[in-house]
Motif scaffolding. Structure first.
Motif, PDB file in Angstrom:
ATOM      1  N   ILE A  21      -4.445  35.299 -25.776  1.00 31.23           N
ATOM      2  CA  ILE A  21      -4.635  34.549 -24.400  1.00 31.23           C
ATOM      3  C   ILE A  21      -2.830  34.023 -23.962  1.00 31.23           C
ATOM      4  N   VAL A  22      -3.210  32.999 -24.973  1.00 36.48           N
ATOM      5  CA  VAL A  22      -2.131  31.967 -24.670  1.00 36.48           C
ATOM      6  C   VAL A  22      -0.616  32.942 -24.553  1.00 36.48           C
TER       7      VAL A  22
ATOM      8  N   VAL B 261     -12.982  38.697 -23.807  1.00 38.70           N
ATOM      9  CA  VAL B 261     -12.455  38.198 -24.559  1.00 38.70           C
ATOM     10  C   VAL B 261     -14.047  36.756 -24.575  1.00 38.70           C
ATOM     11  N   GLY B 262     -14.599  36.838 -23.458  1.00 42.14           N
ATOM     12  CA  GLY B 262     -15.710  36.175 -23.435  1.00 42.14           C
ATOM     13  C   GLY B 262     -17.353  36.809 -24.775  1.00 42.14           C
TER      14      GLY B 262
ATOM     15  N   VAL C 279      -6.781  39.010 -15.187  1.00 40.91           N
ATOM     16  CA  VAL C 279      -7.243  37.234 -15.537  1.00 40.91           C
ATOM     17  C   VAL C 279      -8.751  37.305 -15.757  1.00 40.91           C
ATOM     18  N   LEU C 280      -9.356  37.791 -14.401  1.00 39.29           N
ATOM     19  CA  LEU C 280     -10.679  37.201 -14.324  1.00 39.29           C
ATOM     20  C   LEU C 280     -11.660  38.461 -15.689  1.00 39.29           C
TER      21      LEU C 280
ATOM     22  N   LEU D 165     -10.433  38.349 -18.611  1.00 38.60           N
ATOM     23  CA  LEU D 165     -11.050  37.766 -19.643  1.00 38.60           C
ATOM     24  C   LEU D 165     -12.070  37.298 -20.480  1.00 38.60           C
ATOM     25  N   CYS D 166     -13.043  37.368 -18.941  1.00 36.10           N
ATOM     26  CA  CYS D 166     -14.563  36.568 -19.226  1.00 36.10           C
ATOM     27  C   CYS D 166     -15.154  37.064 -19.266  1.00 36.10           C
ATOM     28  N   LEU D 167     -15.480  38.249 -19.222  1.00 38.01           N
ATOM     29  CA  LEU D 167     -16.233  39.649 -20.001  1.00 38.01           C
ATOM     30  C   LEU D 167     -15.494  40.208 -21.067  1.00 38.01           C
TER      31      LEU D 167
ATOM     32  N   ALA E 112      -7.607  33.902 -28.660  1.00 40.49           N
ATOM     33  CA  ALA E 112      -7.099  32.793 -28.405  1.00 40.49           C
ATOM     34  C   ALA E 112      -5.763  33.384 -28.602  1.00 40.49           C
TER      35      ALA E 112
ATOM     36  N   ARG F 127       0.043  34.319 -21.487  1.00 41.18           N
ATOM     37  CA  ARG F 127      -0.103  33.231 -20.347  1.00 41.18           C
ATOM     38  C   ARG F 127       1.566  33.290 -20.295  1.00 41.18           C
ATOM     39  N   LEU F 128       1.951  32.929 -21.113  1.00 39.42           N
ATOM     40  CA  LEU F 128       3.813  32.551 -22.017  1.00 39.42           C
ATOM     41  C   LEU F 128       4.486  33.951 -21.211  1.00 39.42           C
TER      42      LEU F 128
END
Lengths: 183, 185
Positions: free
Chosen positions: A151-152, A39-40, A32-33, A35-37, A148, A155-156
């Motif tokens: 990510i959704v 996808v960011g 999860v974290l 993601l920042c690197l 995007a 999460r699901l």
């Protein structure tokens, strides 16, 4: 495929990871974290392609400087993601959200491939453009939307709405490959 | 100095709120019972949808913060003019932050009573309070010290930039870890 997933679920590594109190949580948190690197930074590249950000920096420079970090983030994502699948193979394999995510990932790959094989090859003519040509902008926009959605979908996966042990509409049964007809 | 006193006041009032049954519990119960809070926790998919948006905000905001903090450490676009980079990143940062705060508030409303407990360490209350404290510190740091440093031109201030980038990343990492922690209860 189904047999392979069943076999994977029976391996000692899978069971250990599934049952460990801290390892699974740790891998999940890293996933999860990062993601920042990953996808960011991907999003920043996409925004440059759209001509919304970093307009004064040549596109090739943004790519050259951010790509190594993005690739590093991607590797972490793939490794941690594979471990998460390895911990819960059967449920993940039948998860409709996991399947959607895989399809979206393939689409993101195709989008990147089309971009690199096409407009990116002619980058010398638009490298300094504050707003890149339409094809580059489309690639950026498609990438933003796909990531995007990824990510959704990711999460699901955590939600059990469409798990095989629930009564499911026929279309979902088909899409998930759940063996409900035998029940 | 004034800022330090303000910070101390906010932190101590947050701690007091934790032990104050008169304030914290009724607030949590009221939040949970609000029309929006009720709507979200009674819905099957609303919480998941809001949570997903919260993650999208994380990616946007995380990328914007890392871009500039990397620059402060001389990584990534380490040779680009700081001011330009910071201004561009600021837009993404603010958009991501706005999305995270809005969705975060909704998530709080939908499960507010989870964050009030007699068992501070064994419940979601601990990671929640911890996250809010880190959030407060990270926001204060980002919009005071870091913001000023990004506009600085003096060589002395420039020498501090790597330290500021590192501090920023650690503070936001603290917030993120707290957020992850909430999910375990």
């Amino acid at each position: 495929m189904s047999a392979m997933v069943e076999w994977l679920a029976g391996t000692s590594g899978s069971i250990a990871l599934h049952e460990s109190q801290y390892m699974y949580v740790l891998v999940e948190s890293v996933h999860v974290l990062t993601l920042c690197l990953f996808v960011g930074f991907s999003a920043l590249l996409d925004l440059r392609l759209l001509g919304w950000l970093l307009r004064r920096v040549p596109v090739s420079k943004v790519v050259a400087r951010l790509m190594p970090w993005t690739v590093a983030g991607f590797v972490v994502m793939i490794v941690s993601g594979a471990l998460l699948f390895y911990a819960i193979p059967v449920r993940s394999y039948h998860s409709i959200f996991f399947r959607i995510k895989v399809v979206l990932l393939v689409l993101a790959g195709v989008n990147a491939w089309v971009f690199h094989g096409g407009i990116w090859r002619r980058r010398t003519s638009w490298d300094m453009d504050r707003v890149p040509p339409a094809r580059a902008r489309v690639a950026g926009a498609v990438s933003l939307v796909l990531w995007a959605a990824i990510i959704v979908a990711g999460r699901l996966i955590a939600y059990n709405w469409f798990d095989c042990d629930h009564p499911l509409p026929r279309v979902v049964v088909t899409l998930t490959g759940c063996a409900q007809e035998s029940q | 100095m004034k800022r330090a006193v303000l910070l101390l006041a906010v932190v101590s009032s947050a701690c007091a709120g934790r032990v104050n049954d008169e304030l914290w519990r009724p607030f949590a119960e009221w939040s949970y019972a609000t029309r929006i809070g009720t709507m979200i926790h009674e819905s099957t998919w609303l919480f998941a949808a809001i949570e997903s948006l919260h993650l999208l905000g994380l990616a946007a905001m995380g990328g914007a913060i890392l871009l500039v903090d990397f620059r402060l450490l001389g990584l990534g676009l380490g040779d680009e003019p700081l001011r330009d980079l910071a201004r561009d990143a600021q837009q993404v940062l603010l958009a991501g932050l706005a999305l995270m705060l809005a969705t975060g508030a909704l998530l709080y409303l939908s499960e507010a009573t989870k964050f009030y407990s007699d068992d501070f360490w064994g419940s979601a209350e601990f990671p929640f309070i911890y996250k809010m404290l880190f959030l407060l510190l990270a926001l204060l740091f980002t919009f005071t010290v870091r913001r000023r440093a990004l506009a600085s031109t003096t060589p002395a201030a420039r020498g501090m930039l790597p330290l500021i980038g590192l501090t920023s990343m650690l503070l936001w990492l603290g917030v993120a870890v707290g957020g992850r922690g909430i999910g375990f209860y």
